[in-house]
Design an enzyme around this catalytic site. Structure first.
Site, PDB file in Angstrom:
ATOM      1  N   GLN A 128      31.624  40.713  38.654  1.00 25.75           N
ATOM      2  CA  GLN A 128      32.086  40.174  37.165  1.00 25.75           C
ATOM      3  C   GLN A 128      31.438  39.285  36.639  1.00 25.75           C
ATOM      4  O   GLN A 128      31.085  38.422  37.193  1.00 25.75           O
ATOM      5  CB  GLN A 128      33.742  39.633  37.831  1.00 25.75           C
ATOM      6  CG  GLN A 128      34.369  39.063  36.759  1.00 25.75           C
ATOM      7  CD  GLN A 128      35.675  38.564  36.973  1.00 25.75           C
ATOM      8  OE1 GLN A 128      36.691  39.443  37.146  1.00 25.75           O
ATOM      9  NE2 GLN A 128      35.876  37.387  36.742  1.00 25.75           N
ATOM     10  N   GLY A 129      31.402  39.589  35.421  1.00 23.12           N
ATOM     11  CA  GLY A 129      30.453  38.865  34.407  1.00 23.12           C
ATOM     12  C   GLY A 129      31.303  38.091  33.345  1.00 23.12           C
ATOM     13  O   GLY A 129      31.361  38.518  32.314  1.00 23.12           O
ATOM     14  N   SER A 131      32.368  34.057  33.918  1.00 22.07           N
ATOM     15  CA  SER A 131      32.180  32.678  33.605  1.00 22.07           C
ATOM     16  C   SER A 131      30.831  32.493  33.307  1.00 22.07           C
ATOM     17  O   SER A 131      29.747  33.235  33.375  1.00 22.07           O
ATOM     18  CB  SER A 131      32.446  31.927  34.730  1.00 22.07           C
ATOM     19  OG  SER A 131      33.845  31.999  35.306  1.00 22.07           O
ATOM     20  N   SER A 163      29.949  36.482  41.780  1.00 23.62           N
ATOM     21  CA  SER A 163      30.246  36.969  43.283  1.00 23.62           C
ATOM     22  C   SER A 163      29.387  38.228  43.551  1.00 23.62           C
ATOM     23  O   SER A 163      29.966  39.251  42.893  1.00 23.62           O
ATOM     24  CB  SER A 163      31.868  36.868  43.860  1.00 23.62           C
ATOM     25  OG  SER A 163      32.365  35.627  43.219  1.00 23.62           O
ATOM     26  N   GLU A 246      44.769  40.919  39.179  1.00 22.32           N
ATOM     27  CA  GLU A 246      44.375  39.925  40.129  1.00 22.32           C
ATOM     28  C   GLU A 246      45.660  39.667  40.842  1.00 22.32           C
ATOM     29  O   GLU A 246      45.578  39.246  42.067  1.00 22.32           O
ATOM     30  CB  GLU A 246      43.647  38.650  39.828  1.00 22.32           C
ATOM     31  CG  GLU A 246      42.240  38.663  39.239  1.00 22.32           C
ATOM     32  CD  GLU A 246      41.735  37.504  39.264  1.00 22.32           C
ATOM     33  OE1 GLU A 246      40.511  37.356  39.568  1.00 22.32           O
ATOM     34  OE2 GLU A 246      42.199  36.553  38.130  1.00 22.32           O
ATOM     35  N   ASN A 370      43.285  24.810  38.436  1.00 21.80           N
ATOM     36  CA  ASN A 370      44.703  24.619  38.295  1.00 21.80           C
ATOM     37  C   ASN A 370      45.331  24.087  36.939  1.00 21.80           C
ATOM     38  O   ASN A 370      46.116  24.124  36.486  1.00 21.80           O
ATOM     39  CB  ASN A 370      44.897  23.492  39.328  1.00 21.80           C
ATOM     40  CG  ASN A 370      45.093  23.970  40.871  1.00 21.80           C
ATOM     41  OD1 ASN A 370      45.075  25.274  40.935  1.00 21.80           O
ATOM     42  ND2 ASN A 370      45.810  23.326  41.692  1.00 21.80           N
TER      43      ASN A 370
END
Length: 392
Positions: A128-129, A131, A163, A246, A370
């Site tokens: 996944q690209g 951030s 990741s 997710e 958070n």
């Protein structure tokens, strides 16, 4: 809300457990219990292919795309038994849980034929690209740019915390394709092959010595024009749809892994005498209560059939489990004492509980910090005014 399973579903549970336990005691016993995402990566790719060959790769997908058409209950059962058997995390969890469902929901028929069977078979690994430096949890601030040129998308920019990019075949990338656009406007969702001169992967060494994350650099990297999901400028909607996946059935499998961690802490507390401390017992009890509450919340979330309404459980789940597990990691180290700070193994080769502590430090950051989660709860769940954003 459904809290139990039918006799037929329990038979399916026995089938799952028997098959998984047989694999972990047989051909793939060398990967059982691995607690990091990069250890024996090539061997775990073989495991992905083994799952696919036996129809266990993506059981919730339609049969025509390599799945089993499993019911929601069956998917929950498989996820639970997968974790209970001590099988390591899926190295293609991004493809299975995010990219695949996104293609199923928003992709064209040609894209489904091109990608889904290979993902289900374990032959295509996705990462996944999202951030970027300076735009961690704030997807609307991405600066990676894409332009359409001679029938191909050309991408320049940088992603971070990617990741498993170093073992992946494809990456989905949110790019800014409208010059001068700000915030969620002007974004496009692309799928790009990683093995090309325009993409460079640099590992980021983590606190536990692992290198699961990477920096990913794009220098005139390309993909075909039809590699976008949705329409040009529709990237924000597609990305939000992807992130909703997710909170799927994998959450209950995740909780079974948490169960294994908590049980290991309890065993150590009894073995080394820490359980005689009333404060430790209180913290163990609180962890047990928190885990059970998460299970009930996840079952309620998954039982929700009215997708026209905002699901409060879905909005709160990430902050709930991430904070709980971070606290669990701290409890693990307090139970272990000095024994948790040294190892007889090579550098950074920690056992389950020290790895739990080190990994859980990031739980409240990745996937939306958070702080970001609290904004989502306030704005989408409670209908409060939006936080001021200067770029929208």
């Amino acid at each position: 809300m459904k809290l139990g399973f039918s006799p037929e579903e329990e038979l399916f549970r026995a089938e799952c457990a028997d098959w998984l336990n047989a694999q972990m005691a047989g051909e793939f016993r060398d990967i059982k219990g691995i607690s990091t995402l990069t250890e024996k990566a090539e061997r775990r790719k073989e495991w992905e292919q083994h799952l696919g060959a036996h129809g266990w790769g993506c059981i919730g997908w339609p049969k025509e795309w390599g799945g089993r058409g499993a019911t929601l209950a069956e998917q929950v059962i498989f996820a639970e038994e997968y974790a209970r058997a001590g099988v390591p995390g899926r190295v293609n969890h991004i493809g299975i849980e995010l990219a695949g469902p996104t293609i199923l929901t928003f992709g064209t028929e040609d894209q489904k034929k091109r990608f889904l069977p290979d993902i289900a078979a374990g032959n295509t690994i996705f990462c996944q690209g999202f951030s970027e430096p300076g735009a961690g949890s704030d997807l609307a601030s991405v600066r990676t740019k894409g332009r359409l040129e001679n029938g191909s998308w050309v991408v320049n920019g940088q992603k971070i915390w990617t990741s498993l990019a170093h073992i992946s075949d494809w990456i989905f990338v949110v790019t800014r394709t409208e010059e001068g656009s700000k915030g969620p406007k002007g974004l496009t969702f692309l799928m790009m092959p990683i093995d090309q001169p325009g993409i460079e992967i640099r590992p980021i060494k983590q606190i536990n010595g692992d290198a699961e994350f990477n920096e990913t650099f794009f220098t005139d990297a390309t993909c075909p024009e039809d590699s976008l999901i949705g329409a040009v400028g529709d990237g924000w909607r597609i990305a939000m749809g992807l992130l909703a996946f997710e909170r799927g059935v994998s959450t209950l499998g995740q909780q079974m892994a948490f169960r294994n961690e908590l049980d290991a802490i309890i065993l150590d507390a009894k073995a080394n005498g820490a359980a005689s401390d009333s404060l430790v017992r209180q913290r163990l009890a609180k962890a047990e209560i928190g885990l059970r509450l998460m299970r009930y919340g996840a079952l309620r979330m998954l039982s929700n059939t009215d997708h026209s309404k905002v699901d409060g459980a879905a909005l709160t789940y990430k902050i709930q489990w991430a904070t709980w597990r971070r606290n669990l990691g701290e409890l693990a180290m307090d139970v272990l004492g000095q024994a948790g700070e040294v190892t007889d193994n090579a550098d950074y080769e920690w056992t389950m509980l020290p790895n739990l502590f080190l990994y859980s430090r990031a739980d409240t950051i990745y996937g939306g910090t958070n702080q970001i989660q609290r904004n989502l709860i306030a704005e989408r769940g409670l209908g409060m005014p939006r936080e001021p954003r200067g770029d929208v």
